[in-house]
Write a protein that holds these residues in place. Structure first.
Motif, PDB file in Angstrom:
ATOM      1  N   GLY A 356      56.639   5.892  59.564  1.00 37.83           N
ATOM      2  CA  GLY A 356      55.366   6.754  59.650  1.00 37.83           C
ATOM      3  C   GLY A 356      55.910   8.026  59.057  1.00 37.83           C
ATOM      4  N   ILE A 357      57.284   8.615  59.457  1.00 41.41           N
ATOM      5  CA  ILE A 357      57.837   9.646  58.956  1.00 41.41           C
ATOM      6  C   ILE A 357      58.215   9.364  57.471  1.00 41.41           C
ATOM      7  CG2 ILE A 357      59.774  11.442  58.803  1.00 41.41           C
ATOM      8  CD1 ILE A 357      59.843  10.972  61.792  1.00 41.41           C
ATOM      9  N   LEU A 358      58.755   8.290  57.165  1.00 40.32           N
ATOM     10  CA  LEU A 358      58.948   8.097  55.650  1.00 40.32           C
ATOM     11  C   LEU A 358      57.663   7.880  55.002  1.00 40.32           C
ATOM     12  CD1 LEU A 358      61.230   6.971  53.281  1.00 40.32           C
ATOM     13  CD2 LEU A 358      60.494   4.684  54.204  1.00 40.32           C
ATOM     14  N   ALA A 359      56.666   7.399  55.638  1.00 38.61           N
ATOM     15  CA  ALA A 359      55.419   7.084  54.540  1.00 38.61           C
ATOM     16  C   ALA A 359      54.599   8.699  54.580  1.00 38.61           C
ATOM     17  CB  ALA A 359      54.437   6.146  55.128  1.00 38.61           C
ATOM     18  N   SER A 360      55.202   9.550  55.250  1.00 39.94           N
ATOM     19  CA  SER A 360      54.357  10.980  54.935  1.00 39.94           C
ATOM     20  C   SER A 360      54.964  11.658  54.242  1.00 39.94           C
ATOM     21  CB  SER A 360      54.724  11.706  56.650  1.00 39.94           C
ATOM     22  OG  SER A 360      54.464  11.105  57.508  1.00 39.94           O
ATOM     23  N   TYR A 361      56.266  11.580  53.595  1.00 39.72           N
ATOM     24  CA  TYR A 361      56.831  12.450  52.768  1.00 39.72           C
ATOM     25  C   TYR A 361      57.266  11.742  51.351  1.00 39.72           C
ATOM     26  CZ  TYR A 361      56.985  15.763  56.452  1.00 39.72           C
ATOM     27  OH  TYR A 361      56.912  16.497  57.687  1.00 39.72           O
ATOM     28  N   VAL A 362      57.328  10.349  51.334  1.00 43.43           N
ATOM     29  CA  VAL A 362      57.470   9.678  50.194  1.00 43.43           C
ATOM     30  C   VAL A 362      56.384   8.591  49.950  1.00 43.43           C
ATOM     31  CG1 VAL A 362      59.022   7.681  49.130  1.00 43.43           C
ATOM     32  CG2 VAL A 362      59.933   9.454  50.872  1.00 43.43           C
ATOM     33  N   PRO A 363      55.390   8.773  48.896  1.00 40.91           N
ATOM     34  CA  PRO A 363      55.848   9.667  47.738  1.00 40.91           C
ATOM     35  C   PRO A 363      55.505  10.994  48.093  1.00 40.91           C
ATOM     36  CG  PRO A 363      53.893   8.527  47.406  1.00 40.91           C
ATOM     37  CD  PRO A 363      54.408   7.884  48.603  1.00 40.91           C
ATOM     38  N   GLU A 364      55.820  11.949  47.260  1.00 43.95           N
ATOM     39  CA  GLU A 364      55.335  13.327  47.106  1.00 43.95           C
ATOM     40  C   GLU A 364      53.768  13.522  47.146  1.00 43.95           C
ATOM     41  OE1 GLU A 364      54.158  17.315  45.984  1.00 43.95           O
ATOM     42  OE2 GLU A 364      54.196  15.555  44.561  1.00 43.95           O
ATOM     43  N   LYS A 365      53.297  14.416  47.904  1.00 47.06           N
ATOM     44  CA  LYS A 365      51.962  14.287  48.397  1.00 47.06           C
ATOM     45  C   LYS A 365      50.962  14.773  47.016  1.00 47.06           C
ATOM     46  CE  LYS A 365      51.410  19.404  49.690  1.00 47.06           C
ATOM     47  NZ  LYS A 365      50.551  19.692  48.695  1.00 47.06           N
ATOM     48  N   ASP A 366      51.606  15.582  45.883  1.00 44.13           N
ATOM     49  CA  ASP A 366      50.883  15.501  44.633  1.00 44.13           C
ATOM     50  C   ASP A 366      51.185  14.623  43.550  1.00 44.13           C
ATOM     51  OD1 ASP A 366      49.546  17.898  45.778  1.00 44.13           O
ATOM     52  OD2 ASP A 366      51.106  19.081  45.362  1.00 44.13           O
ATOM     53  N   ASP A 367      51.763  13.695  43.826  1.00 41.20           N
ATOM     54  CA  ASP A 367      52.227  12.779  42.976  1.00 41.20           C
ATOM     55  C   ASP A 367      50.743  12.048  42.612  1.00 41.20           C
ATOM     56  OD1 ASP A 367      52.908  10.098  41.768  1.00 41.20           O
ATOM     57  OD2 ASP A 367      54.772  10.305  42.381  1.00 41.20           O
ATOM     58  N   ILE A 403      51.239   0.359  64.639  1.00 42.76           N
ATOM     59  CA  ILE A 403      49.968   1.135  65.032  1.00 42.76           C
ATOM     60  C   ILE A 403      50.603   2.691  65.001  1.00 42.76           C
ATOM     61  CG2 ILE A 403      48.683   2.248  66.899  1.00 42.76           C
ATOM     62  CD1 ILE A 403      47.874  -0.705  67.669  1.00 42.76           C
ATOM     63  N   ALA A 404      51.978   2.478  65.384  1.00 45.11           N
ATOM     64  CA  ALA A 404      52.713   3.895  65.351  1.00 45.11           C
ATOM     65  C   ALA A 404      52.902   4.444  64.196  1.00 45.11           C
ATOM     66  CB  ALA A 404      54.141   3.804  66.208  1.00 45.11           C
ATOM     67  N   ALA A 405      53.254   3.813  63.136  1.00 41.73           N
ATOM     68  CA  ALA A 405      53.572   3.966  61.719  1.00 41.73           C
ATOM     69  C   ALA A 405      52.099   4.680  61.108  1.00 41.73           C
ATOM     70  CB  ALA A 405      54.093   3.023  61.093  1.00 41.73           C
ATOM     71  N   ALA A 406      50.988   3.801  61.498  1.00 41.61           N
ATOM     72  CA  ALA A 406      49.889   4.300  60.711  1.00 41.61           C
ATOM     73  C   ALA A 406      49.258   5.608  61.346  1.00 41.61           C
ATOM     74  CB  ALA A 406      48.831   3.195  60.912  1.00 41.61           C
ATOM     75  N   PHE A 407      49.502   5.703  62.760  1.00 39.02           N
ATOM     76  CA  PHE A 407      48.974   7.071  63.377  1.00 39.02           C
ATOM     77  C   PHE A 407      50.072   8.168  62.785  1.00 39.02           C
ATOM     78  CE2 PHE A 407      49.388   9.904  67.045  1.00 39.02           C
ATOM     79  CZ  PHE A 407      48.121  10.221  67.140  1.00 39.02           C
ATOM     80  N   LEU A 408      51.177   8.001  62.726  1.00 41.95           N
ATOM     81  CA  LEU A 408      51.822   9.197  62.421  1.00 41.95           C
ATOM     82  C   LEU A 408      51.796   9.421  60.963  1.00 41.95           C
ATOM     83  CD1 LEU A 408      55.236   8.576  63.944  1.00 41.95           C
ATOM     84  CD2 LEU A 408      53.684  10.226  64.695  1.00 41.95           C
ATOM     85  N   SER A 409      51.462   8.484  59.995  1.00 44.18           N
ATOM     86  CA  SER A 409      51.081   8.768  58.662  1.00 44.18           C
ATOM     87  C   SER A 409      50.032   9.302  58.449  1.00 44.18           C
ATOM     88  CB  SER A 409      51.246   7.237  57.889  1.00 44.18           C
ATOM     89  OG  SER A 409      52.157   6.692  57.906  1.00 44.18           O
TER      90      SER A 409
END
Length: 604
Positions: A356-367, A403-409
């Motif tokens: 979830g943390i990885l999916a939050s910052y990769v890719p960059e949000k304005d990509d 579920i944890a990855a989707a929720f944190l994302s």
């Protein structure tokens, strides 16, 4: 001629679609061009059905063909002679079958004269269906070039494809009669298997098993993406209490009853109980949307509270199932398996947090490619979690990780500017579910062989299920204290949380897959588990949907005008944003509710 009153606001939505929400206040982009603005002031005929040629003439005058959204076809002022026509059952049926449309579009100038609305679909609808048909034909051609005779008529792959297409049609029929479409899909699978239209054999048993796991990943990720962190902070005690305590009771009732009445071993009974206890959002959500659109339960956020509880409930069932079947089919000692179960929980949560943390910052949000990349990363992570955890013997880790990855994302994406109720990644998983829903339920139906079914087991199983459902409703009413709900609202929550479908269809046949080819009593136990799971869907899905609709108008308080809570997304996905378990009387609602009845859609 005067133009119809509603034509001046030309941002159309279809009508009489089960998932359609009529908007009381609608904004249209300021980028609407001058040509669209001119259309809004054109003098139109009073009835397209009566004078379709006028529309063609009008289209030629303005240099292009027009496609009027279905809402405005139906809202034109008909002559008095047409009132009987518009109130006839077959006119209403034709209108009900029309799909939701949005915005003006193009269609040939002759279309309305030859194919008048609503007796014929719009050109957009026909073109969409034709495009999908072309895609299916092209896909079949590519698969035939690769797979050969298996994908030709009479081949196993071709039979599975026909089964899923027929399941989609069966679901559409059930949707038209206001019943859960998944029941129609399930019945199509049962019919195909028992009349001899399909017999799935190796190596496609493994293919079917993988398809069910992919559908499970889709269910779990959607559940995680629909959780609002702010709402969960406020209501986590209520959600966990109403979600887990009745789940434990229902699981225990099925465990004890199946052991003593069906002679299932304790572990097989526990496996069955963990599956049956899950609530189905696939049944609950459409019914709650209908009630919410009419204003029932909106003041206290009851529809969305139930949706949140069903998500937690599903997560508990899938995680428990993974741990239990890991213990059952392992050669290690019981103590080792208990430790392995605890390890599965820790590993699943840890994987979900890291992914979830990885999916939050990769890719960059304005990509510019942020949306498709986030979809692929979240989907790939979910598939690795579920398939990989089975591979290494930690069956309970994968579902928790999804579920944890989707929720944190979604929590991080919300902080970056995406709205929980308008998340393009969640919209993509809605589309994936449209594909996998008929696959999941039709293939689950093929597990039932009526000729081999023991009537005694079926009768006892039905009794166990009814007992479990009733006790769950009673306990839900008892544990819903402290949630500012009155007795009628607690009873409604209990009734809503008895519906079964998605998890039972995804997990029930897995027991059969686990023991396929083995000797001894285990294949018989697995068949009983699969049968009870299918029966739970057939009993609880249609009955649950009917009871939710029938009791909602009697047990829930209705606002004077159906209010749309701030932040509620106008789409298929549920939101937790409108949860506010507070006491509000009707006088308070009348004082604070904005007046929306007189507002008309308009250009901004």
């Amino acid at each position: 001629m005067k133009p119809p009153e509603h034509f001046n606001g030309m941002a159309g939505e279809g009508e009489l679609n089960p998932g359609f929400e009529e908007e009381s206040k609608r904004k249209i982009s300021i980028a609407s061009n001058d040509r669209e603005r001119k259309v809004s002031s054109i003098s139109m005929p009073k009835s397209i059905l009566v004078n379709g040629d006028n529309l063609s003439h009008l289209s030629h005058e303005h240099g292009r063909a027009l496609s009027i959204p279905s809402e405005h076809h139906a809202s034109f002022a008909y002559p008095k002679d047409d009132e009987d026509l518009r109130s006839s059952w077959w006119y209403i049926l034709c209108t009900k079958c029309r799909q939701k449309e949005s915005g003006p579009g193009w269609e040939p100038t002759f279309w309305q004269a030859v194919f008048p609305y609503p007796f014929c679909p719009t050109y957009r609808h026909v073109a969409r269906v034709f495009a999908l048909l072309l895609v299916l034909i092209l896909a079949w051609g590519v698969i035939y070039a690769i797979m050969g005779q298996d994908s030709a008529p009479g081949g196993q792959l071709f039979d599975i494809a026909v089964l899923c297409i027929c399941g989609h049609v069966g679901g559409w029929v059930f949707r038209m009669v206001a019943l859960p479409p998944l029941v129609g899909m399930l019945l199509v699978g049962i019919l195909f298997r028992n009349v001899g239209f399909i017999e799935i054999h190796e190596p496609y048993n493994e293919v079917v098993s993988v398809l069910r796991k992919i559908a499970l990943v889709n269910i779990l990720i959607r559940a995680g993406l629909d959780l609002d962190s702010e709402a969960m902070k406020r209501l986590w005690v209520t959600v966990l209490k109403i979600g887990l305590l009745p789940w434990i009771l229902e699981c225990g009732v099925v465990l004890i009853s199946s052991h003593f009445l069906l002679d299932l071993p304790w572990m097989w009974g526990l496996l069955l109980g963990s599956i049956v206890a899950a609530v189905s959002p696939a049944v609950v959500v459409p019914c709650l949307f209908r009630l919410r659109n009419k204003g029932y339960g909106v003041a206290k956020g009851i529809p969305t509270l139930i949706i949140a509880i069903s998500g937690i409930d599903d997560a508990a069932s899938v995680a428990a199932f993974g741990i239990i079947h890991s213990i059952m089919f392992s050669s290690h000692s019981l103590y080792f398996e208990i430790l392995l179960g605890l390890l599965s929980i820790v590993v699943g949560i840890l994987f979900g947090v890291l992914w979830g943390i990885l999916a939050s910052y990769v890719p960059e949000k304005d990509d510019p490619f942020v949306v498709p990349l986030r979809i692929l990363i979240l989907l790939g992570g979910g598939l690795i979690a579920v398939l990989g955890s089975d591979l290494v013997g930690l069956g309970g880790a994968g579902p928790l990780g999804c579920i944890a990855a989707a929720f944190l994302s979604v929590y991080a994406w919300t902080k970056q500017g995406w709205d929980v109720e308008d998340n393009p990644v969640a919209t993509a998983f809605e589309i994936f579910w449209m594909i996998f829903e008929p696959i999941l339920f039709t293939l689950t139906g093929t597990q039932i062989k009526m000729a081999e079914m023991d009537p005694n087991i079926a009768g006892i199983g039905a009794g166990i299920l009814v007992l479990a459902f009733v006790l769950r409703i009673l306990l839900t009413v008892l544990v819903a204290f402290g949630a500012s709900l009155n007795l009628k609202e607690k009873i409604f929550c209990g009734i809503s949380l008895m519906a079964k479908a998605s998890v039972q269809a995804a997990l029930g046949p897995i027991a059969v897959d686990l023991v396929r080819g083995r000797d001894g009593p285990e294949p018989g136990y697995a068949s009983t588990v699969a049968l009870i799971c299918v029966m739970s869907i057939l009993l609880a899905a249609p009955v649950g949907a009917i009871l939710i609709i029938a009791t909602g108008s009697r047990l829930l308080t209705k606002t004077v005008v159906p209010a749309v809570p701030d932040g509620w997304r106008r789409g298929a996905r549920p939101s937790l944003r409108d949860i506010s378990i507070t006491e509000e009387d009707q006088d308070s609602l009348r004082r604070h509710r904005p007046s929306i009845a007189s507002e008309q859609p308009r250009f901004s």
